[in-house]
Design a protein around this motif. Structure first.
Motif, short mmCIF file in Angstrom:
data_model
loop_
_atom_site.label_atom_id
_atom_site.label_comp_id
_atom_site.label_asym_id
_atom_site.label_seq_id
_atom_site.Cartn_x
_atom_site.Cartn_y
_atom_site.Cartn_z
N VAL A 158 29.83 14.60 -114.82
CA VAL A 158 30.63 15.68 -115.39
C VAL A 158 31.74 15.05 -116.22
N ARG A 181 34.06 16.91 -118.07
CA ARG A 181 35.14 17.86 -118.36
C ARG A 181 36.49 17.21 -118.02
N GLY A 193 37.12 19.33 -114.19
CA GLY A 193 36.00 18.42 -113.95
C GLY A 193 35.83 18.11 -112.48
N SER A 241 27.12 14.28 -107.78
CA SER A 241 27.84 14.36 -109.06
C SER A 241 29.04 13.44 -109.06
N HIS A 248 32.67 12.45 -111.59
CA HIS A 248 33.54 12.92 -112.67
C HIS A 248 34.05 11.73 -113.48
#
Length: 115
Positions: free
Chosen positions: A5, A7, A12, A26, A28
């Motif tokens: 991710v 963002r 995020g 996931s 970040h």
């Protein structure tokens, strides 16, 4: 499946937490962050340019948030004369809270007026 991710913070991290909670691995990593300016360059000259613009392009909710914060702290309002264009419907809806006029956002490769 693993997801990266990209963002900006804190959105995020929130998305990564949601994905990890539902079992999707996931991470970040943000290429940039939005923060209030601490620059010694006078923002008053830049704000002047905002008021004499014909078109204002808005790329994110964070840019709306920080611009509105600056305007409020300096007893200023969003300019009325320029046409506003946003990238995305979410940003358009967020901007609508502060700009009380018609403006435009892109939807499925065409420009749409938001009333």
């Amino acid at each position: 499946m693993k997801i990266l991710v990209m963002r900006p913070s804190p959105e995020g991290e929130k998305l990564v937490n949601i994905l990890n909670d539902i079992g999707i691995l996931s991470w970040h990593f943000s290429l940039f962050d939005f923060l209030p300016s601490t620059s010694s360059i006078s923002l008053s000259k830049k704000i002047y340019k905002l008021y004499i613009s014909d078109i204002i392009l808005i790329f994110s909710k964070k840019s709306v948030y920080y611009t509105n914060l600056y305007l409020n702290q300096n007893n200023l309002h969003w300019p009325i004369i320029p046409d506003y264009y946003t990238i995305g419907k979410g940003t358009a809806i967020f901007l609508k809270k502060y700009v009380k006029k018609k403006f435009y956002f892109q939807k499925m490769k065409k420009i749409v007026k938001l009333y």
